[in-house]
Design a protein around this motif. Structure first.
Motif, mmCIF file in Angstrom:
data_model
loop_
_atom_site.group_PDB
_atom_site.id
_atom_site.type_symbol
_atom_site.label_atom_id
_atom_site.label_comp_id
_atom_site.label_asym_id
_atom_site.label_seq_id
_atom_site.Cartn_x
_atom_site.Cartn_y
_atom_site.Cartn_z
ATOM 1 N N THR A 23 64.993 7.977 -19.690
ATOM 2 C CA THR A 23 64.062 9.031 -19.284
ATOM 3 C C THR A 23 62.742 8.466 -18.759
ATOM 4 O OG1 THR A 23 62.993 9.320 -21.445
ATOM 5 C CG2 THR A 23 65.043 10.565 -21.045
ATOM 6 N N VAL A 24 62.568 7.142 -18.855
ATOM 7 C CA VAL A 24 61.332 6.503 -18.389
ATOM 8 C C VAL A 24 61.498 6.174 -16.911
ATOM 9 C CG1 VAL A 24 59.754 4.551 -18.638
ATOM 10 C CG2 VAL A 24 60.830 5.562 -20.675
ATOM 11 N N ILE A 25 60.720 6.845 -16.093
ATOM 12 C CA ILE A 25 60.831 6.724 -14.641
ATOM 13 C C ILE A 25 59.781 5.738 -14.110
ATOM 14 C CG2 ILE A 25 60.736 7.995 -12.441
ATOM 15 C CD1 ILE A 25 63.049 8.845 -14.331
ATOM 16 N N ASP A 26 60.238 4.803 -13.289
ATOM 17 C CA ASP A 26 59.312 3.905 -12.606
ATOM 18 C C ASP A 26 58.528 4.760 -11.610
ATOM 19 O OD1 ASP A 26 58.505 2.284 -10.200
ATOM 20 O OD2 ASP A 26 59.205 0.652 -11.489
ATOM 21 N N PRO A 27 57.205 4.844 -11.755
ATOM 22 C CA PRO A 27 56.434 5.753 -10.906
ATOM 23 C C PRO A 27 56.441 5.384 -9.423
ATOM 24 C CG PRO A 27 54.996 4.576 -12.428
ATOM 25 C CD PRO A 27 56.391 4.182 -12.754
ATOM 26 N N GLU A 28 56.692 4.141 -9.099
ATOM 27 C CA GLU A 28 56.723 3.748 -7.688
ATOM 28 C C GLU A 28 58.074 4.031 -7.048
ATOM 29 O OE1 GLU A 28 53.508 0.190 -7.360
ATOM 30 O OE2 GLU A 28 55.505 -0.376 -8.095
ATOM 31 N N LEU A 29 59.159 3.751 -7.769
ATOM 32 C CA LEU A 29 60.498 3.897 -7.196
ATOM 33 C C LEU A 29 61.169 5.220 -7.545
ATOM 34 C CD1 LEU A 29 61.761 0.248 -7.805
ATOM 35 C CD2 LEU A 29 60.879 1.258 -5.680
ATOM 36 N N GLN A 30 60.624 5.938 -8.544
ATOM 37 C CA GLN A 30 61.153 7.230 -8.973
ATOM 38 C C GLN A 30 62.599 7.157 -9.478
ATOM 39 O OE1 GLN A 30 59.224 10.158 -9.298
ATOM 40 N NE2 GLN A 30 57.731 8.532 -9.100
ATOM 41 N N ILE A 31 62.951 6.037 -10.091
ATOM 42 C CA ILE A 31 64.255 5.812 -10.720
ATOM 43 C C ILE A 31 63.964 5.331 -12.133
ATOM 44 C CG2 ILE A 31 66.414 4.482 -10.643
ATOM 45 C CD1 ILE A 31 66.165 6.253 -8.219
ATOM 46 N N ASP A 32 64.833 5.683 -13.084
ATOM 47 C CA ASP A 32 64.593 5.254 -14.460
ATOM 48 C C ASP A 32 64.790 3.741 -14.606
ATOM 49 O OD1 ASP A 32 67.337 4.666 -15.942
ATOM 50 O OD2 ASP A 32 67.667 6.369 -14.596
ATOM 51 N N LEU A 56 60.011 -6.811 -14.837
ATOM 52 C CA LEU A 56 59.471 -5.885 -13.851
ATOM 53 C C LEU A 56 60.031 -6.290 -12.494
ATOM 54 C CD1 LEU A 56 55.767 -5.847 -15.073
ATOM 55 C CD2 LEU A 56 57.502 -4.095 -15.478
ATOM 56 N N THR A 57 59.956 -5.400 -11.535
ATOM 57 C CA THR A 57 60.519 -5.718 -10.219
ATOM 58 C C THR A 57 59.768 -6.856 -9.551
ATOM 59 O OG1 THR A 57 59.208 -3.957 -9.221
ATOM 60 C CG2 THR A 57 61.496 -3.435 -9.811
ATOM 61 N N THR A 58 58.472 -6.975 -9.824
ATOM 62 C CA THR A 58 57.680 -8.072 -9.275
ATOM 63 C C THR A 58 56.680 -8.557 -10.312
ATOM 64 O OG1 THR A 58 56.021 -6.577 -8.355
ATOM 65 C CG2 THR A 58 57.809 -7.255 -6.885
ATOM 66 N N MET A 59 56.397 -9.848 -10.289
ATOM 67 C CA MET A 59 55.376 -10.412 -11.164
ATOM 68 C C MET A 59 54.029 -9.833 -10.727
ATOM 69 S SD MET A 59 54.856 -14.415 -12.149
ATOM 70 C CE MET A 59 56.567 -14.680 -12.538
ATOM 71 N N GLY A 60 53.196 -9.463 -11.669
ATOM 72 C CA GLY A 60 51.910 -8.867 -11.340
ATOM 73 C C GLY A 60 52.015 -7.415 -10.919
ATOM 74 N N CYS A 61 53.114 -6.767 -11.305
ATOM 75 C CA CYS A 61 53.336 -5.368 -10.965
ATOM 76 C C CYS A 61 52.127 -4.540 -11.416
ATOM 77 C CB CYS A 61 54.606 -4.874 -11.648
ATOM 78 S SG CYS A 61 54.979 -3.141 -11.372
ATOM 79 N N PRO A 62 51.528 -3.757 -10.513
ATOM 80 C CA PRO A 62 50.312 -3.018 -10.853
ATOM 81 C C PRO A 62 50.518 -1.913 -11.892
ATOM 82 C CG PRO A 62 51.074 -2.387 -8.678
ATOM 83 C CD PRO A 62 51.928 -3.543 -9.128
ATOM 84 N N ILE A 63 51.757 -1.492 -12.112
ATOM 85 C CA ILE A 63 52.005 -0.428 -13.083
ATOM 86 C C ILE A 63 52.534 -0.957 -14.409
ATOM 87 C CG2 ILE A 63 52.389 1.335 -11.336
ATOM 88 C CD1 ILE A 63 55.456 0.953 -12.133
ATOM 89 N N GLY A 64 52.524 -2.264 -14.584
ATOM 90 C CA GLY A 64 53.078 -2.882 -15.784
ATOM 91 C C GLY A 64 52.535 -2.314 -17.084
ATOM 92 N N ASN A 65 51.222 -2.191 -17.189
ATOM 93 C CA ASN A 65 50.624 -1.679 -18.432
ATOM 94 C C ASN A 65 50.949 -0.207 -18.652
ATOM 95 O OD1 ASN A 65 49.520 -4.144 -19.137
ATOM 96 N ND2 ASN A 65 47.571 -3.730 -18.118
ATOM 97 N N LEU A 66 50.888 0.583 -17.600
ATOM 98 C CA LEU A 66 51.239 2.003 -17.697
ATOM 99 C C LEU A 66 52.695 2.153 -18.143
ATOM 100 C CD1 LEU A 66 50.757 5.071 -17.149
ATOM 101 C CD2 LEU A 66 51.514 4.604 -14.817
ATOM 102 N N LEU A 67 53.562 1.378 -17.541
ATOM 103 C CA LEU A 67 54.979 1.425 -17.881
ATOM 104 C C LEU A 67 55.208 1.007 -19.332
ATOM 105 C CD1 LEU A 67 57.544 2.234 -16.414
ATOM 106 C CD2 LEU A 67 57.825 -0.141 -15.711
ATOM 107 N N ALA A 68 54.528 -0.051 -19.774
ATOM 108 C CA ALA A 68 54.667 -0.523 -21.153
ATOM 109 C C ALA A 68 54.228 0.554 -22.145
ATOM 110 C CB ALA A 68 53.877 -1.805 -21.362
ATOM 111 N N ASP A 69 53.135 1.225 -21.863
ATOM 112 C CA ASP A 69 52.661 2.298 -22.747
ATOM 113 C C ASP A 69 53.682 3.436 -22.815
ATOM 114 O OD1 ASP A 69 50.335 0.859 -23.208
ATOM 115 O OD2 ASP A 69 49.125 2.034 -21.794
#
Length: 111
Positions: A23-32, A56-69
């Motif tokens: 149910t956790v959606i990657d906000p950039e790709l819109q896929i879980d 993550l899809t890329t090192m230094g992914c800008p949404i890493g912290n948001l996704l982790a939370d």
């Protein structure tokens, strides 16, 4: 449900964690994140400590912290899980071959 190839589980609690992570959606790709193939492993101890091995899809992914939370909040919603640790790994490197067929089709990538 998502393809779980490569995700080893040993009990029903870990299966519930996988289901919730779907149910956790990657906000950039819109896929879980399960269908994206970002989850490499799940271990839930007898004490209710869940350790996720993921990338993550890329090192230094800008949404890493948001996704982790979001991941922690979701995993802690599973009855019996009291703590969630995320082990961010870069080996093996993520690539599109880790994605499920569903994710590839949704993103317009065809096998």
């Amino acid at each position: 449900m998502a393809s779980q190839v490569g995700i080893a589980t040993k009990n029903a609690l870990e299966d519930q964690v996988i289901e919730q992570l779907g149910t956790v959606i990657d906000p950039e790709l819109q896929i879980d994140i399960v269908n994206l193939g970002l989850i490499y492993g799940i271990d839930v101890s007898d004490e209710g400590v869940c350790t996720l091995s993921m990338t993550l899809t890329t090192m230094g992914c800008p949404i890493g912290n948001l996704l982790a939370d979001t991941i922690r909040e979701t995993v802690l919603g599973v009855d019996g899980v009291h703590q969630c640790n995320i082990d961010l790994v870069w080996e093996p490197a993520w690539d599109i071959d880790r994605m499920s067929r569903y994710a590839k089709v949704a993103l317009g990538l065809h096998d």
